[in-house]
Scaffold this motif. Sequence first.
Motif, PDB file in Angstrom:
ATOM      1  N   LEU A   8      -1.878  11.571 -10.710  1.00 18.77           N
ATOM      2  CA  LEU A   8      -2.159  10.660  -9.589  1.00 18.77           C
ATOM      3  C   LEU A   8      -3.273   9.686  -9.951  1.00 18.77           C
ATOM      4  N   HIS A   9      -4.316  10.171 -10.600  1.00 20.36           N
ATOM      5  CA  HIS A   9      -5.412   9.285 -10.993  1.00 20.36           C
ATOM      6  C   HIS A   9      -4.935   8.248 -11.999  1.00 20.36           C
ATOM      7  N   GLY A  10      -4.040   8.657 -12.913  1.00 17.67           N
ATOM      8  CA  GLY A  10      -3.472   7.704 -13.866  1.00 17.67           C
ATOM      9  C   GLY A  10      -2.676   6.614 -13.165  1.00 17.67           C
ATOM     10  N   LEU A  11      -1.865   7.006 -12.196  1.00 13.91           N
ATOM     11  CA  LEU A  11      -1.099   6.020 -11.428  1.00 13.91           C
ATOM     12  C   LEU A  11      -2.018   5.096 -10.644  1.00 13.91           C
ATOM     13  N   MET A  12      -3.113   5.644 -10.138  1.00 12.51           N
ATOM     14  CA  MET A  12      -4.061   4.806  -9.394  1.00 12.51           C
ATOM     15  C   MET A  12      -4.748   3.816 -10.329  1.00 12.51           C
ATOM     16  N   ARG A  13      -5.121   4.257 -11.531  1.00 14.79           N
ATOM     17  CA  ARG A  13      -5.735   3.336 -12.506  1.00 14.79           C
ATOM     18  C   ARG A  13      -4.774   2.202 -12.857  1.00 14.79           C
ATOM     19  N   GLU A  14      -3.491   2.525 -12.924  1.00 10.59           N
ATOM     20  CA  GLU A  14      -2.473   1.528 -13.242  1.00 10.59           C
ATOM     21  C   GLU A  14      -2.042   0.725 -12.014  1.00 10.59           C
ATOM     22  N   PHE A  17       0.580   1.827  -6.693  1.00 12.82           N
ATOM     23  CA  PHE A  17       0.433   2.384  -5.354  1.00 12.82           C
ATOM     24  C   PHE A  17       1.773   2.588  -4.654  1.00 12.82           C
ATOM     25  N   GLU A  18       2.752   1.737  -4.943  1.00 12.73           N
ATOM     26  CA  GLU A  18       4.076   1.917  -4.325  1.00 12.73           C
ATOM     27  C   GLU A  18       4.723   3.206  -4.822  1.00 12.73           C
ATOM     28  N   LEU A  19       4.528   3.523  -6.082  1.00 14.68           N
ATOM     29  CA  LEU A  19       5.061   4.761  -6.641  1.00 14.68           C
ATOM     30  C   LEU A  19       4.376   5.970  -6.002  1.00 14.68           C
ATOM     31  N   ILE A  20       3.069   5.892  -5.861  1.00 14.07           N
ATOM     32  CA  ILE A  20       2.327   6.976  -5.198  1.00 14.07           C
ATOM     33  C   ILE A  20       2.794   7.121  -3.763  1.00 14.07           C
ATOM     34  N   ASP A  21       3.007   6.000  -3.096  1.00 14.69           N
ATOM     35  CA  ASP A  21       3.493   6.019  -1.718  1.00 14.69           C
ATOM     36  C   ASP A  21       4.826   6.754  -1.636  1.00 14.69           C
ATOM     37  N   GLY A  22       5.722   6.455  -2.556  1.00 13.60           N
ATOM     38  CA  GLY A  22       7.018   7.132  -2.589  1.00 13.60           C
ATOM     39  C   GLY A  22       6.876   8.626  -2.833  1.00 13.60           C
ATOM     40  N   LEU A  23       5.967   9.004  -3.719  1.00 17.34           N
ATOM     41  CA  LEU A  23       5.720  10.425  -3.985  1.00 17.34           C
ATOM     42  C   LEU A  23       5.200  11.136  -2.738  1.00 17.34           C
ATOM     43  N   LEU A  24       4.281  10.490  -2.039  1.00  9.51           N
ATOM     44  CA  LEU A  24       3.755  11.097  -0.805  1.00  9.51           C
ATOM     45  C   LEU A  24       4.872  11.305   0.208  1.00  9.51           C
ATOM     46  N   LYS A  25       5.729  10.319   0.333  1.00  8.84           N
ATOM     47  CA  LYS A  25       6.800  10.390   1.327  1.00  8.84           C
ATOM     48  C   LYS A  25       7.852  11.444   0.991  1.00  8.84           C
ATOM     49  N   THR A  26       8.092  11.672  -0.289  1.00  6.73           N
ATOM     50  CA  THR A  26       9.175  12.578  -0.664  1.00  6.73           C
ATOM     51  C   THR A  26       8.717  13.960  -1.107  1.00  6.73           C
ATOM     52  N   VAL A  40      -3.335  16.484  -3.082  1.00  8.29           N
ATOM     53  CA  VAL A  40      -2.790  15.127  -3.100  1.00  8.29           C
ATOM     54  C   VAL A  40      -3.593  14.195  -2.197  1.00  8.29           C
ATOM     55  N   LEU A  41      -3.935  14.656  -1.011  1.00  9.89           N
ATOM     56  CA  LEU A  41      -4.705  13.799  -0.102  1.00  9.89           C
ATOM     57  C   LEU A  41      -6.090  13.491  -0.663  1.00  9.89           C
ATOM     58  N   ARG A  42      -6.740  14.474  -1.231  1.00 11.53           N
ATOM     59  CA  ARG A  42      -8.069  14.239  -1.819  1.00 11.53           C
ATOM     60  C   ARG A  42      -7.987  13.346  -3.052  1.00 11.53           C
ATOM     61  N   ALA A  43      -6.980  13.556  -3.888  1.00 13.54           N
ATOM     62  CA  ALA A  43      -6.838  12.761  -5.115  1.00 13.54           C
ATOM     63  C   ALA A  43      -6.542  11.295  -4.817  1.00 13.54           C
ATOM     64  N   THR A  44      -5.897  11.023  -3.692  1.00 17.61           N
ATOM     65  CA  THR A  44      -5.518   9.648  -3.357  1.00 17.61           C
ATOM     66  C   THR A  44      -6.406   9.020  -2.281  1.00 17.61           C
ATOM     67  N   PHE A  45      -7.402   9.753  -1.834  1.00 17.97           N
ATOM     68  CA  PHE A  45      -8.257   9.301  -0.732  1.00 17.97           C
ATOM     69  C   PHE A  45      -8.856   7.914  -0.992  1.00 17.97           C
ATOM     70  N   SER A  46      -9.340   7.673  -2.201  1.00 16.68           N
ATOM     71  CA  SER A  46     -10.006   6.398  -2.476  1.00 16.68           C
ATOM     72  C   SER A  46      -9.054   5.203  -2.388  1.00 16.68           C
ATOM     73  N   ALA A  47      -7.758   5.447  -2.461  1.00 15.60           N
ATOM     74  CA  ALA A  47      -6.770   4.361  -2.376  1.00 15.60           C
ATOM     75  C   ALA A  47      -6.012   4.392  -1.052  1.00 15.60           C
ATOM     76  N   ARG A  48      -6.523   5.115  -0.086  1.00 14.26           N
ATOM     77  CA  ARG A  48      -5.800   5.318   1.177  1.00 14.26           C
ATOM     78  C   ARG A  48      -5.448   4.019   1.891  1.00 14.26           C
ATOM     79  N   ASP A  49      -6.263   2.986   1.708  1.00 11.05           N
ATOM     80  CA  ASP A  49      -5.986   1.730   2.406  1.00 11.05           C
ATOM     81  C   ASP A  49      -4.897   0.896   1.745  1.00 11.05           C
ATOM     82  N   VAL A  50      -4.512   1.241   0.521  1.00 11.84           N
ATOM     83  CA  VAL A  50      -3.440   0.494  -0.157  1.00 11.84           C
ATOM     84  C   VAL A  50      -2.183   1.340  -0.361  1.00 11.84           C
TER      85      VAL A  50
END
Length: 80
Positions: A8-14, A17-26, A40-50
């Motif tokens: 997740l952190h790698g995807l966030m560095r890259e 966010f749309e891919l992460i969004d899809g992962l969260l949804k599915t 998952v929620l803690r790992a993505t918290f810093s990007a929650r607004d995007v």
Amino acid sequence: MSEMISGLHGLMREKKFELIDGLLKTDINESSSVDSIVCVLRATFSARDVISSWYSISQKAKNWISAKGYSPERVLAGLG
């Protein structure tokens, strides 16, 4: 769990966010373990607004965690 966080952190560095969004949804749902949901929620918290689904998944997670017999306020402390 560490592989999940690292991924997740790698995807966030890259900025994938749309891919992460899809992962969260599915991949995060009522059958997920409490540890996975929190991870998952803690790992993505810093990007929650995007990540468009972050807030809705966070709200659903409160119900899922409660249904599993845990206190969402305690388990998700600091996540708003």
